[in-house]
Design a protein around this motif. Structure first.
Motif, PDB file in Angstrom:
ATOM      1  N   THR A  90      47.940  35.278 -25.999  1.00 49.01           N
ATOM      2  CA  THR A  90      48.768  35.688 -27.134  1.00 49.01           C
ATOM      3  C   THR A  90      47.917  35.670 -28.390  1.00 49.01           C
ATOM      4  OG1 THR A  90      50.707  34.731 -26.072  1.00 49.01           O
ATOM      5  CG2 THR A  90      50.895  35.264 -28.408  1.00 49.01           C
ATOM      6  N   TYR A  91      47.719  36.859 -28.949  1.00 43.94           N
ATOM      7  CA  TYR A  91      46.935  37.040 -30.167  1.00 43.94           C
ATOM      8  C   TYR A  91      47.873  36.981 -31.364  1.00 43.94           C
ATOM      9  CZ  TYR A  91      43.694  39.246 -33.448  1.00 43.94           C
ATOM     10  OH  TYR A  91      42.879  39.515 -34.518  1.00 43.94           O
ATOM     11  N   ASN A  92      47.512  36.207 -32.374  1.00 45.40           N
ATOM     12  CA  ASN A  92      48.308  36.042 -33.591  1.00 45.40           C
ATOM     13  C   ASN A  92      49.612  35.290 -33.288  1.00 45.40           C
ATOM     14  OD1 ASN A  92      48.311  36.293 -36.329  1.00 45.40           O
ATOM     15  ND2 ASN A  92      49.025  38.403 -36.362  1.00 45.40           N
ATOM     16  N   TYR A  93      49.506  34.290 -32.433  1.00 48.90           N
ATOM     17  CA  TYR A  93      50.662  33.492 -32.018  1.00 48.90           C
ATOM     18  C   TYR A  93      51.349  32.856 -33.230  1.00 48.90           C
ATOM     19  CZ  TYR A  93      53.402  29.859 -29.747  1.00 48.90           C
ATOM     20  OH  TYR A  93      54.431  29.053 -29.327  1.00 48.90           O
ATOM     21  N   GLY A  94      52.666  32.903 -33.224  1.00 47.25           N
ATOM     22  CA  GLY A  94      53.435  32.245 -34.272  1.00 47.25           C
ATOM     23  C   GLY A  94      53.628  33.068 -35.526  1.00 47.25           C
ATOM     24  N   ASN A  95      53.114  34.281 -35.573  1.00 47.92           N
ATOM     25  CA  ASN A  95      53.296  35.119 -36.752  1.00 47.92           C
ATOM     26  C   ASN A  95      54.773  35.454 -36.908  1.00 47.92           C
ATOM     27  OD1 ASN A  95      53.403  37.563 -38.482  1.00 47.92           O
ATOM     28  ND2 ASN A  95      51.177  37.377 -38.387  1.00 47.92           N
ATOM     29  N   SER A  96      55.277  35.406 -38.120  1.00 48.65           N
ATOM     30  CA  SER A  96      56.705  35.663 -38.371  1.00 48.65           C
ATOM     31  C   SER A  96      57.092  37.121 -38.121  1.00 48.65           C
ATOM     32  CB  SER A  96      57.075  35.252 -39.795  1.00 48.65           C
ATOM     33  OG  SER A  96      56.280  35.966 -40.721  1.00 48.65           O
ATOM     34  N   ASN A  97      56.110  38.006 -38.118  1.00 43.51           N
ATOM     35  CA  ASN A  97      56.362  39.420 -37.830  1.00 43.51           C
ATOM     36  C   ASN A  97      56.031  39.685 -36.363  1.00 43.51           C
ATOM     37  OD1 ASN A  97      56.488  42.179 -37.614  1.00 43.51           O
ATOM     38  ND2 ASN A  97      55.163  42.588 -39.389  1.00 43.51           N
ATOM     39  N   PRO A  98      57.038  39.868 -35.513  1.00 44.48           N
ATOM     40  CA  PRO A  98      56.784  40.074 -34.084  1.00 44.48           C
ATOM     41  C   PRO A  98      55.928  41.296 -33.773  1.00 44.48           C
ATOM     42  CG  PRO A  98      59.156  39.977 -34.550  1.00 44.48           C
ATOM     43  CD  PRO A  98      58.441  39.881 -35.847  1.00 44.48           C
ATOM     44  N   ALA A  99      55.872  42.269 -34.676  1.00 46.83           N
ATOM     45  CA  ALA A  99      55.059  43.464 -34.462  1.00 46.83           C
ATOM     46  C   ALA A  99      53.558  43.150 -34.537  1.00 46.83           C
ATOM     47  CB  ALA A  99      55.422  44.535 -35.480  1.00 46.83           C
ATOM     48  N   LEU A 100      53.213  41.988 -35.080  1.00 51.90           N
ATOM     49  CA  LEU A 100      51.807  41.597 -35.207  1.00 51.90           C
ATOM     50  C   LEU A 100      51.370  40.591 -34.142  1.00 51.90           C
ATOM     51  CD1 LEU A 100      51.597  41.255 -39.094  1.00 51.90           C
ATOM     52  CD2 LEU A 100      50.906  43.206 -37.662  1.00 51.90           C
ATOM     53  N   VAL A 101      52.271  40.289 -33.211  1.00 48.97           N
ATOM     54  CA  VAL A 101      51.958  39.364 -32.118  1.00 48.97           C
ATOM     55  C   VAL A 101      51.775  40.197 -30.847  1.00 48.97           C
ATOM     56  CG1 VAL A 101      52.774  37.419 -30.734  1.00 48.97           C
ATOM     57  CG2 VAL A 101      53.288  37.516 -33.182  1.00 48.97           C
ATOM     58  N   PHE A 102      50.603  40.034 -30.200  1.00 47.30           N
ATOM     59  CA  PHE A 102      50.279  40.816 -29.007  1.00 47.30           C
ATOM     60  C   PHE A 102      49.999  39.883 -27.845  1.00 47.30           C
ATOM     61  CE2 PHE A 102      48.950  43.146 -32.758  1.00 47.30           C
ATOM     62  CZ  PHE A 102      49.617  44.342 -32.583  1.00 47.30           C
ATOM     63  N   VAL A 103      50.528  40.226 -26.676  1.00 46.62           N
ATOM     64  CA  VAL A 103      50.330  39.408 -25.479  1.00 46.62           C
ATOM     65  C   VAL A 103      49.728  40.275 -24.378  1.00 46.62           C
ATOM     66  CG1 VAL A 103      51.404  37.915 -23.771  1.00 46.62           C
ATOM     67  CG2 VAL A 103      52.328  37.997 -26.091  1.00 46.62           C
TER      68      VAL A 103
END
Length: 179
Positions: free
Chosen positions: A99-112
């Motif tokens: 998970t890249y950018n885990y915990g970011n408040s914007n789900p569009a910026l979290v990649f798995v």
């Protein structure tokens, strides 16, 4: 004179039962982890640090600990350019979600991305104190299977290069990941 001889014999027999301590030296090579190094896809010779990467093995409830002194989710996050992850010693495949950018408040910026590593195992006797270690050889036909989660989205890992097929130590990069 008999007392001295008897005392020497008792001392001799008491030390003859001692054995060498069975302590595994910390410098002894043990089962190696898979070493992954991250690179910039636009400039492939430049190392690139990941942002809040969390790595969770299939069937695990918690991630791999990258920072043992941290608390909460922070101990499972890294922003390094190189990581080491263990492979299963009782199976020929290991699957991880990255998970890249885990915990970011914007789900569009979290990649798995999900990566499955296929390999064969060889158990090697190290010593009586250290026991056995397992070394791995990546599968020549399908060493890495890479997918995005959910499968309809783009992967954040653009390319994965197998650098070393034999995983015998942690002193070299086994996989290069370009993103």
């Amino acid at each position: 004179m008999k007392k001295i001889t008897l005392l020497l014999l008792i001392a001799l027999f008491s030390f003859s039962g001692c054995e060498k301590d069975d302590i595994c030296d910390a410098n002894t090579s043990t089962t190696p982890r898979l070493v992954l190094t991250f690179y910039d896809i636009n400039n492939p010779s430049v190392l690139k640090s990941v942002t809040k990467l969390k790595v969770v093995g299939e069937g695990m409830t918690e991630g791999i600990v990258f920072n043992a002194t941290a608390t909460g989710d922070s101990k499972y996050l890294t922003s390094a350019n190189t990581i080491s992850i263990p492979l299963k010693t009782d199976a020929d495949t290991t699957t991880y979600s990255f998970t890249y950018n885990y915990g970011n408040s914007n789900p569009a910026l979290v990649f798995v991305d999900t990566v499955t590593i296929n390999y064969s195992r060889n158990t090697i006797y190290v010593s009586r104190a250290c026991g056995y270690k397992t070394v791995f050889t990546l599968s020549p036909s399908n060493a890495i299977i890479h997918t995005a989660v959910p499968s309809s989205s783009d992967t954040w890992m653009r390319y994965i290069s197998v650098e070393k097929t034999n995983i015998e130590n942690e002193n070299e990069t086994h996989l290069k990941i370009f993103f």
